[in-house]
Design a protein around this motif. Structure first.
Motif, mmCIF file in Angstrom:
data_model
loop_
_atom_site.group_PDB
_atom_site.id
_atom_site.type_symbol
_atom_site.label_atom_id
_atom_site.label_comp_id
_atom_site.label_asym_id
_atom_site.label_seq_id
_atom_site.Cartn_x
_atom_site.Cartn_y
_atom_site.Cartn_z
ATOM 1 N N LEU A 39 -16.743 -20.538 3.451
ATOM 2 C CA LEU A 39 -15.503 -21.188 3.024
ATOM 3 C C LEU A 39 -14.228 -20.489 3.479
ATOM 4 N N GLY A 42 -12.903 -21.886 6.685
ATOM 5 C CA GLY A 42 -12.817 -23.335 6.785
ATOM 6 C C GLY A 42 -13.945 -23.970 7.561
ATOM 7 N N ASP A 45 -16.330 -27.570 3.729
ATOM 8 C CA ASP A 45 -15.590 -27.801 2.494
ATOM 9 C C ASP A 45 -16.522 -27.590 1.300
ATOM 10 N N ILE A 95 -12.895 -20.587 -2.477
ATOM 11 C CA ILE A 95 -11.943 -20.800 -1.387
ATOM 12 C C ILE A 95 -10.886 -19.694 -1.399
ATOM 13 N N ALA A 201 -15.647 -37.152 -1.542
ATOM 14 C CA ALA A 201 -15.193 -36.349 -0.400
ATOM 15 C C ALA A 201 -15.121 -37.198 0.869
ATOM 16 N N SER A 206 -12.245 -35.550 3.243
ATOM 17 C CA SER A 206 -12.165 -34.093 3.131
ATOM 18 C C SER A 206 -13.482 -33.432 3.518
ATOM 19 N N TRP A 207 -14.420 -34.235 3.995
ATOM 20 C CA TRP A 207 -15.750 -33.754 4.361
ATOM 21 C C TRP A 207 -15.702 -33.193 5.779
ATOM 22 N N HIS A 208 -15.987 -31.926 5.951
ATOM 23 C CA HIS A 208 -16.083 -31.348 7.286
ATOM 24 C C HIS A 208 -17.121 -30.227 7.277
#
Length: 291
Positions: A39, A42, A45, A95, A201, A206-208
């Motif tokens: 996390l 990045g 997520d 995070i 998500a 926001s999903w990666h």
């Protein structure tokens, strides 16, 4: 002669369970490292990390028990809920939190939860154990006290809630008859809740997931969670709730050391003092009785 063999077998069993306990505690610390690795850059997520982690753990456990019928699975919906809440908030909190700091907050909350469960269940709280718990908890207070090196309050609160959920999950394991089947059943029951978070998500885009992020999440799910939690469920049913709580406070020290070595995280004076206080509390509490 017979008594000598019985004593030898008892000592061997004691060392086996001690090894299993240490293994499960190392797995807990490894989760902090894998999560922070994934996390902080990045690479993934929180929703994706939690999805891969719990799904990987579920598949690992199902392969281990090879159920021909889902009725063979144990666990409960409460166990699935506690597991999901812990795993998701754990990822969100990490995070912003360093590995050692996050683990210290998490298992401070776990300790309070398990002590409360034990006390409400009729366990006698020995004075020395209580003092040890208070000393160890004061280490958490030192860490969270306002100041330049204090962790972000929002992330700290999320990690505390995750700790309460994990404490409740651990408490359920004390009545586990088949730890492997119960752990598999809990993981499987967490998936519907996971599907909701994953859907949200995706809707919010926001999903990666990068390959390295997926690798860390898979390692967390299969090795540190699936296998590690099954071992812990086997261990925790042999312990008093208070003993289980105190033992888990050693995890932040493992996580802190790994964070400094593996993640190159700074070892602040505040964190060093807090960790030393926690270890002192553990030593004081564990000398109150043998387990």
């Amino acid at each position: 002669m017979a008594n000598r063999y019985v004593l030898r077998d008892a000592n061997t069993e004691k060392w086996i369970w001690l090894g299993a306990t240490v293994l499960s505690l190392i797995a807990f610390a490894a989760n902090s490292i894998f999560c922070r690795l994934a996390l902080r850059g990045g690479d993934i997520d929180p929703a994706s990390f939690t999805t891969i982690r719990l799904l990987g753990g579920t598949l690992c456990l199902l392969c281990l028990i090879r159920p021909t019928n889902l009725k063979m699975l144990g666990g409960s919906w409460r166990g699935g809920l506690y597991l999901f809440v812990y795993a998701y908030l754990f990822a969100v909190a990490y995070i912003q939190l360093d590995a050692g700091v996050g683990a210290l907050i998490l298992f401070g909350a776990v300790q309070i939860t398990l002590f409360a469960v034990g006390w409400s269940g009729g366990e006698k709280v020995r004075l020395r154990a209580l003092l040890g718990m208070l000393v160890a908890f004061s280490g958490l207070v030192i860490l969270l006290a306002p100041g330049g090196s204090a962790p972000p309050l929002g992330s700290a609160l999320l990690m505390m809630v995750a700790g309460v959920a994990w404490g409740a999950y651990s408490a359920l394991g004390r009545w586990s008859v088949n730890p492997l089947a119960d752990t598999a059943g809990n993981f499987l029951r967490s998936l519907p809740l996971l599907a909701v978070v994953a859907s949200v998500a995706l809707i919010h885009e926001s999903w990666h997931v990068s390959p390295i992020g997926a690798l860390y999440a898979s390692a967390s799910g299969v090795l540190a969670s699936g296998a590690g939690y099954a071992v812990w469920y086997a261990v925790v049913r042999r312990l008093r709730a208070q003993t289980a709580a105190i033992l888990q406070l050693s995890v932040p020290v493992f996580a802190c050391a790994a964070g400094v070595i593996v993640l190159d995280e700074p070892l602040s004076v505040r964190l060093a003092v807090a960790s030393a206080v926690v270890l002192s509390g553990i030593a004081l509490a564990l000398t109150a009785r043998r387990f």
